[in-house]
Design an enzyme around this catalytic site. Structure first.
Site, PDB file in Angstrom:
ATOM      1  N   CYS A 275       0.791  -1.241   0.000  1.00 46.57           N
ATOM      2  CA  CYS A 275       0.000   0.000   0.000  1.00 46.57           C
ATOM      3  C   CYS A 275       0.817   1.282   0.000  1.00 46.57           C
ATOM      4  O   CYS A 275       0.708   2.077  -0.937  1.00 46.57           O
ATOM      5  CB  CYS A 275      -0.942   0.002   1.192  1.00 46.57           C
TER       6      CYS A 275
HETATM    7  C1  UDX Z   1      -0.994  -0.013   5.513  1.00 49.45           C
HETATM    8  C2  UDX Z   1      -1.926   0.875   6.359  1.00 49.45           C
HETATM    9  O1  UDX Z   1      -1.477   0.892   7.708  1.00 49.45           O
HETATM   10  C3  UDX Z   1      -3.368   0.386   6.260  1.00 49.45           C
HETATM   11  O2  UDX Z   1      -4.227   1.285   6.943  1.00 49.45           O
HETATM   12  C4  UDX Z   1      -3.781   0.313   4.781  1.00 49.45           C
HETATM   13  O3  UDX Z   1      -5.094  -0.222   4.642  1.00 49.45           O
HETATM   14  C5  UDX Z   1      -2.799  -0.564   3.999  1.00 49.45           C
HETATM   15  O4  UDX Z   1      -1.465  -0.076   4.178  1.00 49.45           O
HETATM   16  P1  UDX Z   1       0.173  -2.407   5.818  1.00 49.45           P
HETATM   17  O5  UDX Z   1       0.886  -2.075   4.553  1.00 49.45           O
HETATM   18  O6  UDX Z   1      -0.462  -3.729   5.955  1.00 49.45           O
HETATM   19  O7  UDX Z   1      -0.988  -1.325   6.108  1.00 49.45           O
HETATM   20  O8  UDX Z   1       1.234  -2.293   7.024  1.00 49.45           O
HETATM   21  P2  UDX Z   1       1.703  -1.184   8.096  1.00 49.45           P
HETATM   22  O9  UDX Z   1       1.659  -1.789   9.420  1.00 49.45           O
HETATM   23  O10 UDX Z   1       1.010   0.095   7.911  1.00 49.45           O
HETATM   24  O11 UDX Z   1       3.245  -1.007   7.691  1.00 49.45           O
HETATM   25  C6  UDX Z   1       3.657  -0.540   6.416  1.00 49.45           C
HETATM   26  C7  UDX Z   1       5.162  -0.402   6.358  1.00 49.45           C
HETATM   27  O12 UDX Z   1       5.599   0.656   7.209  1.00 49.45           O
HETATM   28  C8  UDX Z   1       5.929  -1.647   6.824  1.00 49.45           C
HETATM   29  O13 UDX Z   1       7.020  -1.871   5.956  1.00 49.45           O
HETATM   30  C9  UDX Z   1       6.429  -1.291   8.219  1.00 49.45           C
HETATM   31  O14 UDX Z   1       7.638  -1.944   8.547  1.00 49.45           O
HETATM   32  C10 UDX Z   1       6.652   0.206   8.056  1.00 49.45           C
HETATM   33  N1  UDX Z   1       6.575   0.944   9.335  1.00 49.45           N
HETATM   34  C11 UDX Z   1       5.386   1.026  10.003  1.00 49.45           C
HETATM   35  C12 UDX Z   1       7.716   1.578   9.844  1.00 49.45           C
HETATM   36  O15 UDX Z   1       8.804   1.528   9.254  1.00 49.45           O
HETATM   37  N2  UDX Z   1       7.606   2.278  11.019  1.00 49.45           N
HETATM   38  C13 UDX Z   1       6.419   2.380  11.702  1.00 49.45           C
HETATM   39  O16 UDX Z   1       6.405   3.048  12.763  1.00 49.45           O
HETATM   40  C14 UDX Z   1       5.288   1.734  11.192  1.00 49.45           C
END
Ligand code: UDX
Length: 446
Positions: A275
């Protein structure tokens, strides 16, 4: 109240979790896909991807007869239900804009089915689409193929999905908000009633708006979260230049300010997944077409592109030339609790290490099979974390799986050629590790 009969088009994360979510609460759900292999799996109660809790709920839904997955039968799915969620994929094109071919094709199929339907039907777009798509692409196709009028013969809404992989069901049941973009009041009222019935009394707040605003809410939310991540990564990079500074403490203190909030402030190797990277790119491309450059988001992307390569720089700083060096990679998936490798940070890290002549050995609790599709035999795959670090010159923690959090300095000292650990996700205690072995971490000043 008689439960609404629901059909779902597309069985990726959003589609399948929506289908299983409704089916597990007693709704009659028909899913439809073009992928017969996936449909067979689903009808046997096996999810086509890893997601905690999904298997048990899917099995139960199939056993109770609440969910069936059809192949290429959009018409059947529409004719036998009252409401269709369209959750087909919207992949990126090479210029970053979204490819609408699946949403166009499925809308055509729905339109043809509506032509044969005598009663009112509600179509709900759940796929992530840029503002204007439901009004200017989906509605005309539905009207043209069905020969019917949107608003009177059938209804149309756009309702984005905010679930995260790895916690899809928690997010569905405890979502912070529901967004309903409606073509007309009747469409919005029906979807509003459906959600209120699903969530019973203590449901989330429901925001009702027009179609384009609902579409933009999804992009604005994901881009904001991506911005938070790139922002904290930028601060992390600054911390590394300030002796004694630690981004973890900076972020924890920042997060206590209610205006900032503590979530999505974990510094690391950047965001991956299906996403954030796609949505940030699509919003930039869409806005550019409208004549406005989203400069802030361009910087968010650029920080995210460089962030994973920081650990390769760290490896070089410590080991010098990487030719012939054995580097252990802990974690391959784009985040824990998923086997999804889409835009995983491990990929650019591993590619760069290989280009520099290193030998890479990797371990992930569940993503190895998917990783093999991408990385093939360019790297070695280890059956456990300990096997992975054996005889390695350096270890890089890439994905913060829980099982890695229990690794101790003595395990690294005992198994590695030289005990050197680079913590790309800040899961290890810098104090405990740096006293006993060479330890470097994102956002930690010298
Ligand atoms: C995301 C959105 O959170 C969600 O609302 C939407 O519907 C789809 O996209 P997702 O991709 O499943 O969800 O995972 P998420 O937990 O948001 O993490 C996305 C990326 O950000 C991951 O690679 C994670 O490692 C990274 N991340 C997340 C960070 O590097 N730091 C953080 O503090 C949070």
């Amino acid at each position: 109240m008689k439960k609404t009969k629901i059909s779902v088009l597309g069985i990726g994360y959003v589609g399948l979790c929506t289908a299983v979510g409704f089916a597990s609460r007693g709704y009659n759900v028909v899913a439809s896909t073009h992928d017969s292999e996936k449909a067979t799996k689903i009808n046997n109660g096996t999810p086509p991807f890893y997601e905690p809790n999904l298997e048990a709920l899917l099995e139960q839904s199939i056993r109770d007869g609440n969910l069936t997955c059809l192949v290429n039968q959009t018409k059947e799915a529409v004719l036998t239900t009252d409401l269709t969620f369209n959750a087909v994929g919207t992949p990126s094109k090479s210029d970053g804009s979204i490819d609408l071919q699946f949403i166009e094709k499925s809308s055509q199929e729905v339109g043809l089915a509506l032509c044969k339907k005598n009663s009112y039907h509600l179509v709900v777009v759940k796929s992530t689409v840029v503002p204007g798509t439901t009004q200017n692409v989906v509605k005309p196709i539905l009207e043209q193929e069905s020969g019917k009028k949107c608003g009177s013969d059938f209804g149309l809404c756009m309702s984005p999905e905010f679930l995260r992989q790895g916690s899809a069901f928690q997010d569905t049941i405890h979502t912070d908000r529901i967004v309903i973009g409606e073509y007309d009041q009747k469409s919005g009222d029906i979807l509003d009633r459906t959600y209120r019935d699903f969530y019973t009394n203590d449901g989330p707040p429901i925001i009702r708006t027009n179609l384009s605003t609902a579409e933009l809410i999804k992009y604005a939310s994901n881009s904001f979260l991506a911005t938070k991540i790139s922002y904290v990564n930028m601060i992390a990079n600054l911390c590394e230049k300030i002796p004694g500074a630690d981004v973890k403490i900076v972020a924890a203190a920042m997060g206590l300010d209610k205006r900032i909030g503590s979530l999505f402030l974990n510094a690391g190797l950047g965001y991956g997944g299906s996403c954030f990277p796609k949505d940030v790119k699509a919003l930039i491309a869409h806005s550019r077409k409208l004549g406005y450059n989203l400069e802030l988001l361009e910087s968010v992307e650029s920080v995210n592109k460089n962030q994973p390569l920081k650990v390769v720089e760290f490896c070089e700083e410590i080991l010098g030339n990487l030719k012939g060096k054995r580097i252990a990679i802990l974690g391959l998936a784009f985040k824990p609790k998923t086997d999804d490798m889409r835009e995983a940070r491990s990929i650019p890290i591993i590619k760069s290490l290989i280009e520099k002549g290193a030998t890479v050995v990797a371990y992930d609790p569940i993503a190895i099979s998917r990783a093999k599709d991408i990385l093939k035999n360019k790297i070695k795959y280890a059956p456990s974390a300990i096997e992975c670090i054996k005889n390695a010159d350096c270890c890089v923690l890439v994905t913060e799986w829980n099982e890695f959090k229990n690794l101790t300095p003595s395990q690294f000292i005992k198994n590695m050629k030289k005990p050197i650990l680079i913590d790309g996700r800040r899961i290890f205690s810098s104090k405990a590790f740096s006293q006993k072995m060479k330890f470097k971490a994102i956002g930690l000043g010298k």
